[in-house]
Design an enzyme around this catalytic site. Structure first.
Site, PDB file in Angstrom:
ATOM      1  N   GLU A   1       0.820  -1.213   0.000  1.00  0.00           N
ATOM      2  CA  GLU A   1       0.000   0.000   0.000  1.00  0.00           C
ATOM      3  C   GLU A   1       0.857   1.268   0.000  1.00  0.00           C
ATOM      4  OE1 GLU A   1      -3.555   0.414   2.194  1.00  0.00           O
ATOM      5  OE2 GLU A   1      -4.026  -1.729   2.199  1.00  0.00           O
TER       6      GLU A   1
ATOM      7  N   HIS B   1      -1.363  -0.765  10.247  1.00  0.00           N
ATOM      8  CA  HIS B   1      -0.686  -2.019  10.555  1.00  0.00           C
ATOM      9  C   HIS B   1       0.626  -1.710  11.261  1.00  0.00           C
ATOM     10  CE1 HIS B   1      -2.741  -5.114   7.813  1.00  0.00           C
ATOM     11  NE2 HIS B   1      -3.414  -3.985   7.629  1.00  0.00           N
TER      12      HIS B   1
END
Length: 480
Positions: free
Chosen positions: A54, A330
């Site tokens: 990402e 995350h």
């Protein structure tokens, strides 16, 4: 700057992080990714290989590269799909070969609000030369599997994620047969011991570094059914970080806080969450799998494993120094591999390919995969008929509106009919393309996946029928 002519390393530090760098959608994207680069650069020990997910824009990639170039001089930003794959690999050593392998099953274009199909998810592959010998090669596979939108086994995309796990396992298996060190890392969007996880650990020689060190760690969030069945108490945040390896949905991550904490954060307050608070939602979605480069000793006829796991940890838990938010939704997963000195220096061993021992999932698991494929194929066949039927209906409606224009007495009614005709034709064509082209392509990919699973199942049946004892997964792990 490292080069292929330098001495091969005795240690290898690996880092994987989902950066949550969605353009226009992720809050504080520029500030966070710049700080991610700063914290990677400040890490001790510094990583030798980094895999990012990402990281969607060239701008963010360059921001991280600028801050890590001194010790990670080689890097690749991978291009895929309509909006990019979001995958990056950084390395201390030269990337001698690179490719982007898109998954054949990769979401649906109709689910534009989810975006998995549009980013062309796949595997970023890099072959890295760490020294002068042929065996001083690491093959890196960085990936981001399809996101789950429901809890397994009710996730409608479980077939996609299963197929993707199968594909990356094949890549890892091929690299291991070449005798190279194999590292697969990324956001796999799966929990430990799930079907996708078991496929990777069985169909390839790769091992989950966290379960090597913590075989009793959680297999889901504490609130999940699979974890409740184990009868373990709800862990606190510190236990989830150090034992369970939770990288996502942690109570310590500011992007998972409740509204009250987020309001305090928006006001500029540095909210402190204690490590002993209960953490029922945290789970592990980010992984590093590795398979040691194995080589044949021409003298003894045995295989030698050149790399062993020294440590693994959850990292990048620090906050942005001024915004006080977490750097991503995350945390990173990190690992250190150690190379055997004798294996690294002894020249008598062959550099040729090594035949890996045969390992298979239980027959019932292959049957489960085949059932999942068949169920999804039936769903898509119905979807195809519905979309093509809708296309035909809209085409008839569009023609009917055009004919009706000739008979209406008022111009505004004619305008409405023309508008309806245009919209009907547009939606009909889109649905026709999805049903006729995309679903057709998806069904063909499913047939290929179905054949591969059936073929492997047949080999597993033959293997289990042999007189020689079967190799268990644990035995194979010892060998690798």
């Amino acid at each position: 700057m490292a080069n292929s002519g330098s001495a091969p390393p005795s240690k290898l530090r690996i880092l994987s992080l989902n950066c949550w760098g969605l353009k226009f959608l992720a809050k504080y994207r520029n500030e966070r990714l710049i700080e991610i680069g700063n914290q990677i650069a400040a890490a001790s020990p510094q990583p030798d290989i980094v895999g990012l997910q990402e990281c969607w824009t060239q701008q963010d990639y360059n921001a991280i590269r600028d801050r890590t170039r001194s010790f990670l001089p080689y890097g690749k930003f991978y291009h895929s799909g309509i909006f990019g794959g979001g995958l990056v690999i950084l390395s201390r050593w030269p990337i001698v070969e690179s490719s982007m392998m898109r998954y054949p099953l990769n979401g649906r274009p109709a689910a534009f609000y989810r975006g998995d199909w549009y980013v062309g998810k796949g595997v970023a592959c890099a072959r890295i030369r760490m020294g002068p010998e042929r065996r001083d090669v690491a093959e890196i596979f960085c990936t981001h599997l399809h996101a789950p939108y429901e809890t397994e086994p009710h996730d409608s995309y479980i077939c996609h994620r299963t197929a993707q796990a199968w594909e990356i396992a094949k890549l890892m298996h091929g690299a291991a047969e070449r005798g190279h060190l194999v590292i697969a890392l990324g956001d796999f969007n799966m929990v430990p011991l799930s079907l996708a996880h078991r496929i990777i650990e069985t169909q390839s020689p790769g091992r989950d570094v966290w379960r090597i060190l913590h075989p009793e760690s959680s297999i889901g969030a504490a609130k999940d059914k699979v974890e409740k069945q184990r009868g373990v108490p709800i862990p606190n945040a510190h236990f989830n970080l150090t034992v369970n390896g939770a990288t996502c949905d942690s109570v310590l991550n500011s992007w998972r806080w409740n509204k009250a904490h987020k309001r305090r954060l928006r006001k500029g307050e540095n909210v402190v969450i204690e490590l002993d608070v209960p953490d029922p939602n945290a789970k592990r979605l980010d992984y590093i799998f590795f398979s040691s480069g194995s080589h044949h000793d021409s003298t003894t006829g045995e295989a030698t494993s050149e790399w062993t796991l020294e440590s693994a940890n959850v990292g990048m838990t620090g906050r942005h120094p001024t915004l006080h938010c977490s750097l991503s939704d995350h945390f990173s997963v990190e690992a250190t591999l150690v190379r055997s000195v004798s294996s690294a220096t002894e020249p008598s061993r062959s550099n040729g390919p090594w035949a890996l021992p045969e390992t298979y999932l239980p027959i019932s698991t292959y049957d489960e995969i085949l059932t999942t494929i068949a169920k999804y194929m039936r769903r898509e066949q119905v979807q195809r008929q519905l979309r093509l039927g809708h296309c035909l209906f809209q085409l008839v409606l569009s023609i009917g509106c055009l004919i009706g224009v000739w008979w209406v007495p008022h111009n505004y009614v004619a305008f409405i009919l023309m508008l309806v005709s245009t919209l009907s034709l547009s939606t009909g064509v889109i649905d026709g393309l999805m049903g006729g082209l995309f679903v057709g392509s998806e069904l063909r990919a499913l047939k290929e996946f179905q054949w591969e699973v059936s073929n492997t199942r047949a080999r597993a049946v033959d293997f289990s029928a042999k007189d020689s004892p079967k190799l268990s997964l644990e035995t194979r792990r010892e060998m690798t």
